[in-house]
Design a protein around this motif. Structure first.
Motif, PDB file in Angstrom:
ATOM      1  N   LEU A  73      41.821 -13.516  -6.780  1.00 16.98           N
ATOM      2  CA  LEU A  73      42.881 -13.018  -5.905  1.00 16.98           C
ATOM      3  C   LEU A  73      43.708 -11.929  -6.589  1.00 16.98           C
ATOM      4  N   ASP A  74      43.954 -12.079  -7.856  1.00 18.11           N
ATOM      5  CA  ASP A  74      44.673 -11.030  -8.587  1.00 18.11           C
ATOM      6  C   ASP A  74      43.912  -9.711  -8.507  1.00 18.11           C
ATOM      7  N   TYR A  75      42.592  -9.792  -8.660  1.00 18.20           N
ATOM      8  CA  TYR A  75      41.774  -8.586  -8.592  1.00 18.20           C
ATOM      9  C   TYR A  75      41.792  -8.001  -7.177  1.00 18.20           C
ATOM     10  N   THR A  76      41.682  -8.858  -6.164  1.00 28.14           N
ATOM     11  CA  THR A  76      41.708  -8.388  -4.775  1.00 28.14           C
ATOM     12  C   THR A  76      43.034  -7.694  -4.476  1.00 28.14           C
ATOM     13  N   GLY A  77      44.140  -8.309  -4.885  1.00 27.72           N
ATOM     14  CA  GLY A  77      45.450  -7.711  -4.651  1.00 27.72           C
ATOM     15  C   GLY A  77      45.607  -6.372  -5.348  1.00 27.72           C
ATOM     16  N   ALA A  78      45.143  -6.291  -6.600  1.00 29.78           N
ATOM     17  CA  ALA A  78      45.259  -5.046  -7.346  1.00 29.78           C
ATOM     18  C   ALA A  78      44.408  -3.940  -6.722  1.00 29.78           C
ATOM     19  N   MET A  79      43.235  -4.301  -6.212  1.00 30.15           N
ATOM     20  CA  MET A  79      42.382  -3.307  -5.564  1.00 30.15           C
ATOM     21  C   MET A  79      43.009  -2.799  -4.274  1.00 30.15           C
ATOM     22  N   PHE A  80      43.570  -3.705  -3.470  1.00 25.55           N
ATOM     23  CA  PHE A  80      44.250  -3.261  -2.248  1.00 25.55           C
ATOM     24  C   PHE A  80      45.434  -2.361  -2.602  1.00 25.55           C
TER      25      PHE A  80
END
Length: 413
Positions: free
Chosen positions: A226-233
């Protein structure tokens, strides 16, 4: 003398010796591959390549058996199990099923993103999504990620904690299959995909892998993914012109107060997702689809138990398979069991979708690989345009499907 002579009656020791020889002969025959004498020249050719822990079944398009060796023995299938998963998904959800992701603005001007398991939410799609969002919102406070459509934790039998892509964790809101592709260039870590930024947060993971290039997974689980998903968005929103003032948080959508601003429908339907699943043997996609099947059929949140219940019911009630053991959808677990005959039933049903499989020469096929396990199943085109069906499952360590497939391609014209 002559024709009227009477043969001497064997004594007791002679009889015992004869009986022992007969018993040894029977035991030897029992240890040979089934029907080693062969019902066809092709079976006689294949039989010496098949051990007692292996299975081969080959049929014509009309259902005539050409090779049948241990076809009813349950074996570890490895990734050819993905054919069954794909078939069940297409016939349960529909080939045109579309994956979705929802976007909301809450009273504090936070952007909330709710995921529904889209397995192909990749960088190219994020660029399209954030460009659309930028046309509606100039500034947001925080990004709040809602992955509650899937229950947590999701435990998949056979999945380990390595950084290998096949161990990628599943979730309702994931980007790039929860993997990162990278390389070392001019002394710096850079992305190995031009469409994807290499975020600073993943560099420690890359360094821990000991690799200088490749693809690794965010294998620690939900929080890291989720941290990666948030950072990508956040990266793509900023690039598209939407300013993110705060940080990325986990939360949930509250329909009473949150305003839905857009629902993204993936341009990739289920049939196309299955094609990519089979071509790249992607374990992440296989289990994402299983989880979605469970949620769509039995209601959210998605869980492995619900997905497996749907897959097992389909296998039992629709395909009439009675002795199949399925513990996950990708074939990564050594607890999965299926016979060559059961896989043949799957192939016959999968025939309308065979073009979704990888194609090489005259073959449409799926392979499977685990330590000590090799499998291959699919179709071989004949001169008249019909498709032979074949299933090869080798559970003998050190064996390869190569010799068997070479013989089949040569003989099946």
């Amino acid at each position: 003398e002559g024709g009227n002579a009477v043969a001497p009656r064997p004594n007791g020791w002679t009889y015992v010796a004869w009986l022992a020889a007969w018993w040894i002969c029977q035991c030897t025959l029992a240890l040979l591959p089934a029907a080693a004498a062969g019902t066809s020249p092709l079976q006689a050719k294949i039989a010496p390549m098949v051990g007692h822990r292996d299975s081969v079944l080959v049929e014509t398009a009309a259902g005539r058996t050409l090779v049948e060796l241990h076809a009813d023995k349950e074996r570890i299938p490895a990734s050819i199990l993905k054919i069954l998963t794909s078939l069940a998904a297409i016939e349960t959800l529909g080939a045109d099923y579309s994956f979705k992701t929802e976007f909301f603005i809450d009273p504090e001007n936070n952007l909330k993103i709710k995921g529904y398991g889209d397995p192909l939410l990749v960088s190219e799609r994020l660029a399209v999504i954030t460009a659309r969002l930028a046309a509606q919102v100039d500034t947001v406070r925080n990004i709040i990620l809602d992955d509650t459509y899937f229950s947590q934790p999701i435990r998949i039998p056979g999945r380990g904690s390595s950084l290998e892509p096949y161990d990628a964790p599943n979730g309702a809101l994931c980007v790039n299959f929860n993997t990162v592709a990278f390389t070392r260039r001019n002394g710096r870590w850079v992305s190995d995909e031009p469409q994807t930024p290499l975020l600073p947060s993943v560099i420690p993971l890359i360094e821990a892998s000991g690799l200088t290039s490749g693809r690794i997974t965010l294998a620690a689980g939900r929080d890291e993914a989720l941290d990666y998903t948030g950072a990508m968005f956040r990266y793509f929103l900023n690039r598209s012109g939407t300013t993110v003032q705060g940080t990325t948080l986990q939360g949930r959508v509250l329909p009473v107060q949150d305003r839905k601003i857009w629902q993204y429908q993936s341009e990739v339907d289920l049939a196309q997702a299955v094609s990519r699943l089979l071509e790249y043997s992607n374990n992440f996609i296989a289990n994402q689809i299983l989880l979605i099947m469970g949620a769509e059929t039995k209601g959210p949140p998605a869980s492995m138990d619900k997905g497996l219940a749907v897959l097992r019911t389909y296998s039992h009630d629709t395909l009439k398979l009675r002795k199949v053991k399925i513990v996950e959808a990708s074939g990564i677990s050594r607890q999965n069991r299926i016979s060559a005959r059961a896989m043949m039933t799957v192939l016959n049903r999968f025939y309308p979708y065979h073009a979704l499989m990888r194609k090489q020469n005259r073959q449409y096929y799926k392979t499977g690989h685990l330590k000590g396990i090799r499998s291959r199943a699919g179709y071989i085109a004949s001169k008249d345009g019909s498709l032979y069906r074949f299933v090869v499952i080798l559970n003998t360590p050190g064996k390869s499907t190569r010799r068997i497939m070479k013989a089949l391609e040569k003989e099946l014209q």
